[in-house]
Design an enzyme around this catalytic site. Structure first.
Site, mmCIF file in Angstrom:
data_model
loop_
_atom_site.group_PDB
_atom_site.id
_atom_site.type_symbol
_atom_site.label_atom_id
_atom_site.label_comp_id
_atom_site.label_asym_id
_atom_site.label_seq_id
_atom_site.Cartn_x
_atom_site.Cartn_y
_atom_site.Cartn_z
ATOM 1 C CG ASP A 294 -1.818 1.200 1.219
ATOM 2 O OD1 ASP A 294 -2.774 1.191 0.423
ATOM 3 O OD2 ASP A 294 -1.556 2.171 1.964
ATOM 4 C CE1 TYR B 32 -0.010 7.664 3.178
ATOM 5 C CE2 TYR B 32 0.598 5.519 2.314
ATOM 6 C CZ TYR B 32 -0.335 6.355 2.890
ATOM 7 O OH TYR B 32 -1.588 5.876 3.196
ATOM 8 C CE LYS C 211 -3.946 4.600 0.388
ATOM 9 N NZ LYS C 211 -2.545 4.412 0.777
ATOM 10 C CG HIS D 107 -4.754 9.501 0.350
ATOM 11 N ND1 HIS D 107 -3.390 9.462 0.316
ATOM 12 C CD2 HIS D 107 -5.095 8.934 1.535
ATOM 13 C CE1 HIS D 107 -2.936 8.906 1.417
ATOM 14 N NE2 HIS D 107 -3.961 8.586 2.182
HETATM 15 C C1 1BO Z 1 -3.397 11.135 5.209
HETATM 16 C C2 1BO Z 1 -2.838 9.748 5.330
HETATM 17 C C3 1BO Z 1 -3.781 8.773 5.920
HETATM 18 C C4 1BO Z 1 -3.381 7.347 5.675
HETATM 19 O O1 1BO Z 1 -3.392 6.988 4.338
#
Ligand code: 1BO
Length: 325
Positions: free
Chosen positions: A46, A51, A79, A112
């Protein structure tokens, strides 16, 4: 080697139930983490643009494909970040993600967060770290973004599409306008934030759920979920780690879970499944019934959480400037 249980999505594609989460995995750590995970049998990874570590995940993928695993045997998620919700930005950001990961397609692409930021250089609008200062793009609706994501299916660059951190109302809004259901909703879920209503709704609608932070998080500096007596007691009795017990709690609920770790021993043990009895599952679920945890939201992504999509006003229908339609 066992790769764990495989779950089937509503579009017939399959997803390994346990994946490796990479949120909050620091640069210089995540490359090894991904390599170790694949060596241990993980086939579900994932990722996300926000990130800020997808280059490193890509470097690891280069090392393990094809020597350890074929690309088609991996399930890779990424995402779309909030600053690329504008329809003309969606495919551009996807291309950036594909380049970072070094792959020409994703198994799953998620919106996201149900919030649009104005497009710009950084991931967050300027000054957004100051409480109450987050600048939103109130012109671009979730429906506009979802339509653009649906179109990606025709490009061959994504196999499956979905959403993340969407509430029931957000999902109802995009489905009513487009007739296209997200295949997946990825949400934070663990015994301190069980999100029972959303879990039930997605199950009834055939929307697959993936739980991030299944081991909880300690971003608020409160007692860590792994240290709650119900968790430690069950772990001790079963001769398992507390993390294994929490992974098993998510597995018991029938969805996929993506525990994050950058330590090799934990990556390996998180993947070694144990089974919970109904009694133990119920005992651990009690944690969420006792604690008032709806507000136990991590504040790392402060601009996002400032909008506080989870508070009581939202339950009454307020959308805090988020344009659904
Ligand atoms: C804003 C990040 C939350 C986890 O994907």
């Amino acid at each position: 080697m066992s790769h764990g249980k495989i779950l089937t999505l509503s579009n017939g594609k399959t997803v390994p139930q346990i994946g490796l989460g990479t949120w909050l995995s620091k640069p210089h750590e995540v490359e090894h983490a991904v390599e170790w995970a694949v060596q241990a049998g993980y086939r579900h990874l994932d990722c996300a643009m926000v990130y800020e570590n997808q280059d490193e995940v890509g470097a690891a993928l280069k090392k393990v494909i094809p020597s350890i695993v074929k690309r088609e045997d991996l399930f890779i998620t990424s995402k779309l970040w909030n600053k690329s919700h504008q329809p003309d930005q969606v495919e551009r950001e996807l291309d950036e993600t594909l380049a970072q990961l070094g792959t020409d397609y994703l198994d799953l692409y998620l919106v996201h967060w149900p919030v649009a930021f104005p497009p710009g250089k950084g991931l967050f609008p300027p000054d957004s770290a100051k409480p109450g200062h987050v600048e939103l793009d109130t012109e671009t609706s979730l429906v506009d973004t979802w339509r653009a994501v649906v179109k990606l299916l025709d490009t061959g660059k994504v196999r499956t599409i979905g959403v993340s951190n969407f509430t029931i109302d957000h999902i109802k809004g995009i489905v009513a306008a487009t007739g296209v259901k997200p295949t997946v909703n990825q949400i934070e879920a663990h015994p301190l934030l069980p999100q029972d209503d959303l879990v039930e709704y997605c199950k009834a609608e055939g929307i697959h759920l993936t739980a991030y932070s299944p081991l909880g998080n300690n971003l608020l500096g409160k007692t860590k979920l792994v240290d709650y007596p119900a968790v430690t007691e069950v772990a001790k009795r079963l001769g398992a780690s507390t993390a294994q017990v929490l992974v098993a709690w998510g597995v018991y609920r029938g969805y996929s879970v993506i525990p994050k770790s950058v330590q090799q021993d934990r990556i390996i043990s998180n993947f070694q499944q144990i089974e919970l009895s109904k009694e133990d599952y119920d005992k651990i679920s009690e944690i969420g019934h006792q604690a008032h945890t709806r507000f136990n939201i991590p504040f790392t992504y402060k601009p996002v959480w400032d909008i506080n999509l989870f508070d009581e006003e939202v339950e009454k229908g307020a959308t805090h400037g988020v344009k659904i339609h």
